[in-house]
Write an enzyme that holds these catalytic residues in place. Structure first.
Site, PDB file in Angstrom:
ATOM      1  N   LYS A  51      29.496  32.266  38.119  1.00  9.66           N
ATOM      2  CA  LYS A  51      29.802  33.622  38.589  1.00  9.66           C
ATOM      3  C   LYS A  51      30.561  34.403  37.512  1.00  9.66           C
ATOM      4  O   LYS A  51      31.081  33.805  36.569  1.00  9.66           O
ATOM      5  CB  LYS A  51      30.630  33.536  39.872  1.00  9.66           C
ATOM      6  CG  LYS A  51      31.982  32.845  39.711  1.00  9.66           C
ATOM      7  CD  LYS A  51      32.593  32.485  41.067  1.00  9.66           C
ATOM      8  CE  LYS A  51      33.940  31.803  40.903  1.00  9.66           C
ATOM      9  NZ  LYS A  51      34.411  31.226  42.191  1.00  9.66           N
TER      10      LYS A  51
ATOM     11  N   ARG B  25      39.216  32.287  53.993  1.00  5.82           N
ATOM     12  CA  ARG B  25      38.599  33.267  53.132  1.00  5.82           C
ATOM     13  C   ARG B  25      37.184  33.391  53.697  1.00  5.82           C
ATOM     14  O   ARG B  25      37.045  33.665  54.876  1.00  5.82           O
ATOM     15  CB  ARG B  25      38.660  32.783  51.672  1.00  5.82           C
ATOM     16  CG  ARG B  25      38.759  33.909  50.686  1.00  5.82           C
ATOM     17  CD  ARG B  25      38.954  33.419  49.251  1.00  5.82           C
ATOM     18  NE  ARG B  25      37.896  32.516  48.780  1.00  5.82           N
ATOM     19  CZ  ARG B  25      37.689  32.202  47.515  1.00  5.82           C
ATOM     20  NH1 ARG B  25      38.460  32.702  46.560  1.00  5.82           N
ATOM     21  NH2 ARG B  25      36.721  31.384  47.163  1.00  5.82           N
TER      22      ARG B  25
ATOM     23  N   TYR C  13      56.108  48.713  19.858  1.00  7.02           N
ATOM     24  CA  TYR C  13      56.392  49.690  20.909  1.00  7.02           C
ATOM     25  C   TYR C  13      57.619  49.308  21.723  1.00  7.02           C
ATOM     26  O   TYR C  13      57.798  48.126  22.066  1.00  7.02           O
ATOM     27  CB  TYR C  13      55.219  49.775  21.884  1.00  7.02           C
ATOM     28  CG  TYR C  13      54.046  50.593  21.391  1.00  7.02           C
ATOM     29  CD1 TYR C  13      54.211  51.933  21.033  1.00  7.02           C
ATOM     30  CD2 TYR C  13      52.778  50.033  21.309  1.00  7.02           C
ATOM     31  CE1 TYR C  13      53.122  52.676  20.590  1.00  7.02           C
ATOM     32  CE2 TYR C  13      51.694  50.765  20.879  1.00  7.02           C
ATOM     33  CZ  TYR C  13      51.874  52.096  20.520  1.00  7.02           C
ATOM     34  OH  TYR C  13      50.801  52.838  20.091  1.00  7.02           O
TER      35      TYR C  13
ATOM     36  N   MET D  86      47.134  47.653  22.073  1.00  6.29           N
ATOM     37  CA  MET D  86      45.701  47.621  22.351  1.00  6.29           C
ATOM     38  C   MET D  86      44.939  46.879  21.258  1.00  6.29           C
ATOM     39  O   MET D  86      44.037  46.087  21.535  1.00  6.29           O
ATOM     40  CB  MET D  86      45.168  49.051  22.492  1.00  6.29           C
ATOM     41  CG  MET D  86      43.712  49.098  22.889  1.00  6.29           C
ATOM     42  SD  MET D  86      43.043  50.763  23.024  1.00  6.29           S
ATOM     43  CE  MET D  86      43.690  51.281  24.596  1.00  6.29           C
TER      44      MET D  86
HETATM   45  C1  LIG Z   1      34.764  29.878  42.070  1.00  6.73           C
HETATM   46  C2  LIG Z   1      34.388  28.827  43.035  1.00  6.73           C
HETATM   47  C3  LIG Z   1      34.234  27.489  42.634  1.00  6.73           C
HETATM   48  C4  LIG Z   1      34.611  26.985  41.256  1.00  6.73           C
HETATM   49  O1  LIG Z   1      36.015  26.786  41.231  1.00  6.73           O
HETATM   50  P1  LIG Z   1      36.775  26.206  39.960  1.00  6.73           P
HETATM   51  O2  LIG Z   1      38.185  26.126  40.412  1.00  6.73           O
HETATM   52  O3  LIG Z   1      36.590  27.208  38.862  1.00  6.73           O
HETATM   53  O4  LIG Z   1      36.183  24.901  39.623  1.00  6.73           O
HETATM   54  C5  LIG Z   1      33.717  26.589  43.558  1.00  6.73           C
HETATM   55  N1  LIG Z   1      33.403  26.969  44.827  1.00  6.73           N
HETATM   56  C6  LIG Z   1      33.598  28.243  45.251  1.00  6.73           C
HETATM   57  C7  LIG Z   1      33.269  28.596  46.658  1.00  6.73           C
HETATM   58  C8  LIG Z   1      34.107  29.201  44.393  1.00  6.73           C
HETATM   59  O5  LIG Z   1      34.308  30.459  44.817  1.00  6.73           O
END
Ligand SMILES: *Cc1c(COP(=O)(O)O)cnc(C)c1O
Length: 353
Positions: free
Chosen positions: A36, A130, A246, A294
């Site tokens: 993702k 969730r 800064y 930046m």
């Molecule tokens: C992002 C995610 C993972 C991967 O989690 P990691 O901690 O990066 O290994 C697995 N399952 C779900 C449902 C997630 O949202």
């Protein structure tokens, strides 16, 4: 010799080594990479292609458009199951089917939006609150629903002592019994290291593939995948009492040598990483001085031998682990990786597959 430039290097061989490491930690379970958010910022296409070549045949994305892009990039020659964690929002079913994506159905509403005879994954909430169908709603699922994968997600996997892990495991086992034909998946990266009971048929690692530690700190079992390097643009000697950058946020207590490095928060070095962050140069850790701007970071290079204009400094990589940078910014490795840009200057090394 061309001028040294700021660059993000992504090491696909390190990625593959991390994938094999996870496979060895969960023998018997399929390792389904989570790609993702553009492969945690490192490039979903090269990541997925290389992992496909390593044997991965199931991938997880969050959004439907991520899945559509991944399906197109894998092409017909690389068949794989692509699971969409967002599931099937109302109206999304046709698009998911057209792109041959498998939604992870998260609620009764989503189940109703999906053609029940087409196989899908089902997310059961086991206490994270969730996404996921609540245990009390499982009775309301239509008997025609085809579940090929039943999954849940751990809220506290990086804290092995947390009692929620065992509670979630127990609730997941119980819920999964309702779907005897379905494969089962519970563990993310950290969950893999909670023990065999958490592995089931499939594990879903993300962060450890990309070189982050699963326990909130650097983990030597996993190799750095992303390396951010930038050249020193200028070196200056500063007398005691003068300030740097800064807001005059840093005051030299003694005379120091400062290296101005061509990277900043626009490249993905979180501004909050100072004070506390460092770059690696001349074989030592060089503290970040004052505010990160930046385009520039000031480093104390007083103890770094042989560092001058043009020397490449490692801001993230094998010698400056992503978990360290994250900790200095009050963040986590996930966020550091997801925000890396290097203004588009990325180089892939290792076989793409
Ligand atoms: C992002 C995610 C993972 C991967 O989690 P990691 O901690 O990066 O290994 C697995 N399952 C779900 C449902 C997630 O949202």
């Amino acid at each position: 010799m061309p001028a040294a430039e700021t660059r993000l290097t992504i090491d696909l061989d390190a990625l593959a080594a991390n994938y094999r490491q996870l496979g060895a930690a969960a023998p018997g379970a399929e390792v389904a990479p989570v790609v993702k958010a553009n492969g945690y910022g490192l490039g979903a296409t090269p990541v997925a292609r290389r992992l496909w070549a390593e044997g991965a045949r199931s991938f997880f994305v969050a959004r439907m458009h991520e899945g559509e892009d991944l399906r197109a990039e894998l092409g017909r020659e690389r068949p794989a199951s692509i699971y969409v964690l967002d599931g099937c929002p109302p109206g999304a079913a046709d698009g998911l089917v057209a792109a041959d994506l498998t939604p992870v159905l998260n609620s009764l509403e989503q189940v109703r939006a999906w053609p029940t005879r087409t196989p899908a994954a089902l997310h059961v909430d086991t206490g994270m609150n969730r996404l996921g169908v609540s245990a009390r709603d499982l009775d309301a699922l239509p008997s025609t629903l085809q579940v090929d994968l039943v999954m849940s997600h751990l809220a506290c996997a990086e804290d092995a002592a947390n009692q929620l892990n065992a509670a979630q495991l127990e609730r997941f086992r119980h819920a999964a019994e309702r779907f005897p034909g379905a494969r089962r998946s519970l563990a993310n990266s950290a969950g893999v290291f909670l023990g065999e009971a958490f592995h089931f048929d499939m594990v879903r690692p993300g962060i450890c593939l990309y070189g982050g530690g699963s326990l909130g700190g650097p983990d030597l079992r996993f190799r750095a995948v992303a390396t951010l390097e930038a050249p020193v643009l200028q070196v200056r000697e500063i007398p005691a009492g003068e300030t740097v950058g800064y807001g005059a946020a840093f005051t030299a207590a003694e005379p120091i040598t400062v290296g101005l490095v061509a990277a900043g928060y626009a490249d993905g070095v979180l501004r909050a990483a100072s004070p506390g962050g460092y770059g690696w140069a001349g074989g030592v850790r060089c503290p970040i001085l004052g505010r990160i701007s930046m385009d520039l970071i000031a480093l104390d290079i007083s103890r770094a031998g042989g560092v001058g204009v043009g020397t490449m400094v490692e801001l993230l990589g094998p010698n400056a682990p992503v978990d360290d940078l994250a900790a200095s910014a009050g963040s986590i490795a996930y966020e550091v990786l997801a925000r890396l840009t290097a203004r588009g200057r990325r180089v892939y090394v290792g076989d793409v597959g």
